[in-house]
Design a protein around this motif. Structure first.
Motif, PDB file in Angstrom:
ATOM      1  N   ARG A   1       1.037  -1.208  -0.085  1.00  0.00           N
ATOM      2  CA  ARG A   1      -0.076  -0.078   0.024  1.00  0.00           C
ATOM      3  C   ARG A   1       0.697   1.278   0.011  1.00  0.00           C
ATOM      4  O   ARG A   1       0.246   2.402  -0.438  1.00  0.00           O
ATOM      5  N   ASN A   2       2.049   1.195   0.264  1.00  0.00           N
ATOM      6  CA  ASN A   2       3.068   2.155   0.077  1.00  0.00           C
ATOM      7  C   ASN A   2       3.833   2.342  -1.118  1.00  0.00           C
ATOM      8  O   ASN A   2       4.584   3.083  -1.640  1.00  0.00           O
ATOM      9  N   HIS A   3       3.516   1.277  -2.001  1.00  0.00           N
ATOM     10  CA  HIS A   3       3.613   1.240  -3.561  1.00  0.00           C
ATOM     11  C   HIS A   3       5.245   1.494  -3.645  1.00  0.00           C
ATOM     12  O   HIS A   3       5.868   2.124  -4.400  1.00  0.00           O
ATOM     13  N   ARG A   4       5.945   0.347  -2.899  1.00  0.00           N
ATOM     14  CA  ARG A   4       7.253   0.387  -2.999  1.00  0.00           C
ATOM     15  C   ARG A   4       7.957  -1.144  -2.536  1.00  0.00           C
ATOM     16  O   ARG A   4       7.435  -1.710  -2.132  1.00  0.00           O
ATOM     17  N   VAL A   5       9.318  -1.085  -2.459  1.00  0.00           N
ATOM     18  CA  VAL A   5      10.100  -2.282  -1.974  1.00  0.00           C
ATOM     19  C   VAL A   5      10.923  -1.635  -1.088  1.00  0.00           C
ATOM     20  O   VAL A   5      11.604  -0.625  -1.160  1.00  0.00           O
ATOM     21  N   GLN A   6      10.896  -2.461   0.097  1.00  0.00           N
ATOM     22  CA  GLN A   6      11.793  -1.901   1.058  1.00  0.00           C
ATOM     23  C   GLN A   6      12.693  -3.185   1.496  1.00  0.00           C
ATOM     24  O   GLN A   6      12.465  -4.414   1.232  1.00  0.00           O
ATOM     25  N   VAL A   7      14.070  -2.881   1.775  1.00  0.00           N
ATOM     26  CA  VAL A   7      15.054  -3.791   2.130  1.00  0.00           C
ATOM     27  C   VAL A   7      15.488  -3.537   3.622  1.00  0.00           C
ATOM     28  O   VAL A   7      15.683  -2.493   4.095  1.00  0.00           O
ATOM     29  N   PHE A   8      15.536  -4.825   4.456  1.00  0.00           N
ATOM     30  CA  PHE A   8      15.841  -4.905   5.835  1.00  0.00           C
ATOM     31  C   PHE A   8      17.076  -5.980   6.076  1.00  0.00           C
ATOM     32  O   PHE A   8      16.895  -6.807   5.280  1.00  0.00           O
ATOM     33  N   THR A   9      17.599  -5.919   7.108  1.00  0.00           N
ATOM     34  CA  THR A   9      18.395  -6.920   7.503  1.00  0.00           C
ATOM     35  C   THR A   9      17.071  -7.881   8.210  1.00  0.00           C
ATOM     36  O   THR A   9      16.069  -7.591   8.165  1.00  0.00           O
ATOM     37  N   LYS A  10      17.911  -9.246   8.348  1.00  0.00           N
ATOM     38  CA  LYS A  10      16.732 -10.196   8.815  1.00  0.00           C
ATOM     39  C   LYS A  10      16.079  -9.833  10.177  1.00  0.00           C
ATOM     40  O   LYS A  10      15.394 -10.392  10.659  1.00  0.00           O
ATOM     41  N   GLU A  11      17.001  -8.828  10.999  1.00  0.00           N
ATOM     42  CA  GLU A  11      16.505  -8.867  12.130  1.00  0.00           C
ATOM     43  C   GLU A  11      15.564  -7.399  12.286  1.00  0.00           C
ATOM     44  O   GLU A  11      15.145  -7.071  13.262  1.00  0.00           O
ATOM     45  N   GLY A  12      15.174  -6.831  11.039  1.00  0.00           N
ATOM     46  CA  GLY A  12      14.286  -5.823  10.832  1.00  0.00           C
ATOM     47  C   GLY A  12      14.822  -4.485  10.828  1.00  0.00           C
ATOM     48  O   GLY A  12      14.086  -3.517  10.754  1.00  0.00           O
TER      49      GLY A  12
END
Length: 344
Positions: free
Chosen positions: A157-168
């Motif tokens: 719903r934010n119309h994007r891709v986000q990238v995180f570490t596996k810890e968030g």
């Protein structure tokens, strides 16, 4: 039956699953499948929003040969008439992905969080904050890990891709709402190829977009329609080790196959037979047996895809397709064009 495609041949292998709302050897409205270690499959059942069926929201672990291994997802009962947020529970689960250690990450678009489990289903953590700022999420859908164990999250719903570490921990993001290159309109599925490039099913724009690992736009293909290479709400994308691209064309009831350049190759429309689990159920009920004996064109109608929502591939050339309304997976083998044998 063998489907001849130059230069690719796909052979139907078998079907996995049956409708089962209370757990055990079956699924209930599966929405995601991912390949795990040791011939395991992790199948995510979304269930329904009816309180009586809350317990069917779960991840089922089974083998590719349809042996039941286990399941996880905190079970809630009919008395829980509103969404629950206790640890390990799901309400609108959308995707499951595994990190390099085999831990399972499940996205939930109602609870706006990522829940983390061991490969055997023990709950070990959660993270996620609702919002539209950097690192905040709103209706997360597709999940994919890269080789560095960073988690790519489709923030729908934010119309994007986000990238995180596996810890968030938030790393970076890209995308905005629109139909231009690099923009999205309620994106859904995602995959990362062997080169680290990212493919996103741009759901409402009826296309697939490809990016570098840092979000640089590389290409897009597809448009609205039901012809070859056209889509009607694509929900997932997968890329095999040869660069062949598979798209779950949800409302067109098919999986379309493209080469690495995004050019249309062929499509799979389903060839399902009864799974082992479904056959067990049929053999226990004489009424179902008689109904199947008199049904006309049963194999054709039963075999076709209906609502294929998720697709995954492995390095053995197997293609796994989850069908939501039919509560099952269909499995195919990708082979060379010279293959002329019969299915096993």
């Amino acid at each position: 039956m063998v489907t001849e495609i130059a230069p690719i041949t796909f052979r139907y292998s078998h079907t996995i699953g049956r409708q089962e709302s209370r757990g055990g050897n079956g699924f209930f409205n599966p929405v995601a499948v991912t390949r795990g270690p040791g011939e395991r499959l992790y199948v995510l059942s979304r269930g329904t929003e009816t309180p009586a069926f809350f317990p069917c929201k779960r991840v089922t672990i089974c083998s590719i040969d349809e042996e039941y291994i286990g399941e996880f997802g905190e079970k809630v009962g009919p008395e829980d008439a509103v969404p629950t947020a206790h640890d390990g529970a799901f309400f609108w689960p959308t995707a499951v992905a595994l990190d390099s250690a085999g831990n399972a990450y499940v996205a939930d678009e109602w609870l706006n969080r990522i829940s983390v489990f061991t490969q055997d289903g023990d709950w070990i953590g959660k993270w996620g904050v609702v919002g539209d700022g950097d690192g905040e999420i709103d209706r997360p859908s597709g999940l994919a890990f890269d080789r560095d164990d960073n988690l790519f999250v489709v923030d729908s719903r934010n119309h994007r891709v986000q990238v995180f570490t596996k810890e968030g921990q938030f790393l970076y993001n890209w995308g905005s709402q629109g139909d231009g290159a690099g923009q999205f309109n309620y994106p859904w599925g995602i995959d990362i190829d062997h080169n680290g490039d990212v493919y996103v099913a741009d759901w409402r724009n009826d296309r697939i977009q490809k990016f570098s690992s840092t979000g640089v736009f590389l290409m897009a293909f597809g448009q609205s329609g039901d012809g070859d290479g056209e889509f009607n709400r694509p929900t997932d994308v997968a890329v095999d080790q040869d660069g062949t691209i598979y798209v779950a064309d949800y409302k067109n009831d098919r999986v379309q196959v493209f080469d690495a350049s995004g050019d249309y190759v062929t499509q799979l429309q389903g060839q399902a037979t009864l799974s082992k689990w479904a056959l067990e159920r049929v053999q226990l009920d004489p009424v179902i047996q008689r109904g199947r004996e008199v049904a006309q064109n049963l194999s054709e109608r039963e075999g076709a895809f209906q609502g294929p929502i998720s697709v995954d591939v492995d390095d053995a050339g197997r293609v796994f397709v989850a069908e939501t309304p039919r509560h099952r997976l269909q499995v195919f083998h990708k082979q060379s064009a010279i293959y002329a044998g019969d299915p096993l």
